[in-house]
Design an enzyme around this catalytic site. Structure first.
Site, short mmCIF file in Angstrom:
data_model
loop_
_atom_site.label_atom_id
_atom_site.label_comp_id
_atom_site.label_asym_id
_atom_site.label_seq_id
_atom_site.Cartn_x
_atom_site.Cartn_y
_atom_site.Cartn_z
N THR A 10 0.86 -1.19 0.00
CA THR A 10 0.00 0.00 0.00
C THR A 10 0.89 1.23 0.00
O THR A 10 2.11 1.13 0.05
CB THR A 10 -0.86 0.05 1.28
OG1 THR A 10 0.02 -0.05 2.40
CG2 THR A 10 -1.88 -1.07 1.31
N MET A 11 0.28 2.39 -0.02
CA MET A 11 1.02 3.61 0.22
C MET A 11 1.57 3.55 1.65
O MET A 11 1.05 2.82 2.48
CB MET A 11 0.09 4.82 0.11
CG MET A 11 -0.56 4.94 -1.24
SD MET A 11 -1.66 6.39 -1.35
CE MET A 11 -2.06 6.68 0.35
N ASP A 12 2.59 4.33 1.93
CA ASP A 12 3.14 4.45 3.29
C ASP A 12 3.74 3.15 3.83
O ASP A 12 3.89 3.01 5.03
CB ASP A 12 2.07 4.89 4.32
CG ASP A 12 1.52 6.26 4.02
OD1 ASP A 12 2.17 7.00 3.25
OD2 ASP A 12 0.46 6.60 4.54
N CYS A 13 4.04 2.18 2.96
CA CYS A 13 4.58 0.94 3.51
C CYS A 13 6.10 0.89 3.35
O CYS A 13 6.72 -0.14 3.54
CB CYS A 13 3.91 -0.29 2.88
SG CYS A 13 4.43 -0.58 1.20
N LYS A 15 8.03 1.63 0.54
CA LYS A 15 8.58 1.16 -0.74
C LYS A 15 9.78 1.99 -1.19
O LYS A 15 10.81 1.44 -1.56
CB LYS A 15 7.52 1.24 -1.84
CG LYS A 15 6.44 0.20 -1.73
CD LYS A 15 5.50 0.28 -2.91
CE LYS A 15 4.84 1.63 -3.06
NZ LYS A 15 4.07 2.05 -1.87
N GLU A 87 7.44 3.84 -8.10
CA GLU A 87 6.12 4.25 -8.61
C GLU A 87 5.78 3.46 -9.89
O GLU A 87 5.22 4.00 -10.85
CB GLU A 87 6.07 5.76 -8.89
CG GLU A 87 6.53 6.65 -7.75
CD GLU A 87 5.59 6.69 -6.55
OE1 GLU A 87 4.52 6.05 -6.60
OE2 GLU A 87 5.95 7.34 -5.56
N ALA A 88 6.14 2.17 -9.89
CA ALA A 88 5.98 1.34 -11.08
C ALA A 88 4.52 1.15 -11.48
O ALA A 88 4.23 0.82 -12.63
CB ALA A 88 6.64 -0.03 -10.85
#
Ligand SMILES: [Zn+2]
Length: 216
Positions: A10-13, A15, A87-88
């Protein structure tokens, strides 16, 4: 064997933080990478993490052939030992095919980082193609948490603080457009389904008129 690896979450994980860590570890061993990104929050040609780290990257707009870019770099005497893509999820499916070709024909490891699903819980086309083609898919270990403390598995979009489930697939967050404030918040599935963001949960506890939501 070189691999195409999809680090998903998810976002905020974390990456982008992991992408930067992978680049740092390889640089320390004298390996040189090419980093692609798309629409990073720090601006074009940047890979940034929420922890404040930033590095230079190659902006990958829709028409850029990533395989041809690598071949050009190498034929001009440039060095590339591995490829990172942040941001793939924003890449076109054909660009994911180009990443697979970098692995197979150039023998380089490609590490792609992306969000799996959008704010409507639908797969991003780039992420779908990665799931189809990747040698390996890694679910990121750093778990994002919903406001309730449960594991956040969904990316919610908010407009003026209210969760929405309709709209364009890609809208960059924390931006004022047409007097609306678009943002994102990670939620557990239960609170995604009830459209209950941290703000609406707070409002519900403060307001005596709003009854608590009964379990479905
Ligand atoms: Zn929750």
């Amino acid at each position: 064997m070189p691999e195409l690896v999809f680090f998903s979450g998810t976002m905020d994980c974390g990456k982008s933080t992991l992408a930067l860590q992978i680049a740092h570890n390889r640089d320390a061993r004298g390996l040189q990478g090419v980093i692609f990104t798309r629409d990073d929050r720090a601006g074009a040609g940047k890979l940034s993490s929420r922890l404040g780290l930033v590095t230079e990257a190659v902006e990958a707009p829709d028409g850029l052939d990533l395989y041809a870019y690598l071949v050009d770099q190498l034929s001009q005497g440039g060095k590339a030992d591995y490829v990172i893509v942040d941001e793939a999820q924003f890449l076109a499916p054909v660009q994911i095919d180009q990443l697979a070709r970098i692995v197979d024909d150039l023998g380089l490891d490609v590490y792609a980082f992306g969000i799996t699903t959008d704010f409507r819980t639908k797969l991003f086309p780039g992420s779908q193609r990665l799931i189809e083609l990747a040698d390996r898919i890694e679910q990121l270990q750093v778990e994002a948490l919903c406001w309730c403390g449960a594991r956040a598995t969904h990316n919610a979009r908010t407009v003026d603080g209210h969760m929405v489930v309709e709209g364009e697939q890609v809208v960059v967050g924390d931006v004022n457009t047409a007097a609306e404030v678009v943002g994102y918040e990670v939620l557990c599935r239960r609170h995604y389904r009830r459209r209950m963001t941290s703000a609406s949960a707070r409002a519900a506890t403060l307001s005596p008129d709003v009854l608590p939501v009964t379990p479905a």
